[in-house]
Write a protein that holds these residues in place. Sequence first.
Motif, PDB file in Angstrom:
ATOM      1  N   ASP A  81     -75.557  12.989 -11.919  1.00 36.56           N
ATOM      2  CA  ASP A  81     -76.539  13.560 -13.210  1.00 36.56           C
ATOM      3  C   ASP A  81     -77.808  13.260 -12.803  1.00 36.56           C
ATOM      4  O   ASP A  81     -78.112  12.622 -11.566  1.00 36.56           O
ATOM      5  N   GLU A  82     -78.824  13.320 -13.880  1.00 38.09           N
ATOM      6  CA  GLU A  82     -80.059  13.226 -13.337  1.00 38.09           C
ATOM      7  C   GLU A  82     -80.966  12.184 -13.967  1.00 38.09           C
ATOM      8  O   GLU A  82     -81.892  12.068 -13.975  1.00 38.09           O
TER       9      GLU A  82
ATOM     10  N   ASN B 284     -81.286   9.182 -12.476  1.00 40.43           N
ATOM     11  CA  ASN B 284     -82.230   8.331 -11.682  1.00 40.43           C
ATOM     12  C   ASN B 284     -83.463   9.100 -11.545  1.00 40.43           C
ATOM     13  O   ASN B 284     -84.574   8.541 -11.330  1.00 40.43           O
ATOM     14  N   ASP B 285     -83.612  10.527 -11.655  1.00 42.97           N
ATOM     15  CA  ASP B 285     -84.670  11.192 -11.728  1.00 42.97           C
ATOM     16  C   ASP B 285     -85.643  10.900 -12.780  1.00 42.97           C
ATOM     17  O   ASP B 285     -86.752  10.750 -12.923  1.00 42.97           O
ATOM     18  N   TRP B 286     -84.771  10.928 -14.105  1.00 40.94           N
ATOM     19  CA  TRP B 286     -85.594  10.649 -15.277  1.00 40.94           C
ATOM     20  C   TRP B 286     -86.141   9.228 -15.161  1.00 40.94           C
ATOM     21  O   TRP B 286     -87.221   9.050 -15.964  1.00 40.94           O
TER      22      TRP B 286
ATOM     23  N   GLN C  81     -82.225   2.132  -9.406  1.00 39.82           N
ATOM     24  CA  GLN C  81     -81.357   3.274  -9.518  1.00 39.82           C
ATOM     25  C   GLN C  81     -79.878   2.864 -10.212  1.00 39.82           C
ATOM     26  O   GLN C  81     -79.726   1.686 -10.051  1.00 39.82           O
TER      27      GLN C  81
ATOM     28  N   LYS D 118     -89.253   9.353 -13.704  1.00 40.94           N
ATOM     29  CA  LYS D 118     -90.211  10.024 -14.511  1.00 40.94           C
ATOM     30  C   LYS D 118     -90.846   8.958 -15.651  1.00 40.94           C
ATOM     31  O   LYS D 118     -92.113   8.991 -15.861  1.00 40.94           O
TER      32      LYS D 118
ATOM     33  N   ILE E 114     -73.739  13.326 -19.540  1.00 40.05           N
ATOM     34  CA  ILE E 114     -74.153  12.386 -19.020  1.00 40.05           C
ATOM     35  C   ILE E 114     -73.074  10.976 -19.282  1.00 40.05           C
ATOM     36  O   ILE E 114     -72.632  10.792 -20.298  1.00 40.05           O
TER      37      ILE E 114
ATOM     38  N   LYS F  79     -77.029  18.023 -21.259  1.00 44.47           N
ATOM     39  CA  LYS F  79     -76.506  17.637 -20.040  1.00 44.47           C
ATOM     40  C   LYS F  79     -75.564  16.698 -20.414  1.00 44.47           C
ATOM     41  O   LYS F  79     -75.147  15.965 -21.603  1.00 44.47           O
TER      42      LYS F  79
ATOM     43  N   VAL G 231     -88.296  16.575 -21.327  1.00 43.41           N
ATOM     44  CA  VAL G 231     -87.174  16.535 -20.747  1.00 43.41           C
ATOM     45  C   VAL G 231     -85.806  16.766 -21.632  1.00 43.41           C
ATOM     46  O   VAL G 231     -85.647  16.036 -22.677  1.00 43.41           O
TER      47      VAL G 231
END
Length: 211
Positions: free
Chosen positions: A66-67, A69-71, A60, A74, A44, A42, A37
């Motif tokens: 930004d990303e 929470n997605d990370w 969360q 993962k 952040i 990015k 990733v």
Amino acid sequence: MKVVAFNGSPNREGNTFQALKMVTAELEREGIETEIVQVGIKEIRGCIACGMCAKNKNEQCVLPGDEVNDWIQKMKGADGILLGSPVHFSAIGGAMKSFLDRAFYVTSMNNSMLRHKVGASVVAVRRSGGLPTFDQLNNYLCYSEMLLPTSNYWNVIHGTRPGEVVQDSEGVQIMRVLGKNMAWLMKLVENGKGRVAPPEKEPKTYLNFIH
């Protein structure tokens, strides 16, 4: 099994990326899926210490846009986590630091989501500052009760221009040995499930040194 690696360099395929690839190559040889990733490219935001992740307990961070929470998800879904950073003023790169502060606080406040996952870190540096940065990355892993594989030296590799780290033969070996040991440790953990009971999780004790 899967390892998710986070590249904290603003250079998408610079020396930090190359170091991560050396480790993931060994993991893949052992049948472990990997994903890298890109964090350092990015924007952040840093943690604002609002405490809402501890209050909401929904896995969360409340900061939008930004990303992170997605990370975090993962990380939750992975069996192993690999952190990589360049050295900026003898420290972790800025975007990476912001991500790690938020992600590891969220995971720790939500039932210690990363506890007993396998975690490792690597650093790419031109000259000096590699060991302080390596230590800073490991702080996140240790705080989360993760299991850390080692190599035959500290996980630091040297190079300036993108790709120069491949000329650091000792550094290349360090990354290769780390990848092999990480794969082995992950297999030990996986094969021990249902056979060896993990230690019971203790509630965190907090002490203020003033009172």
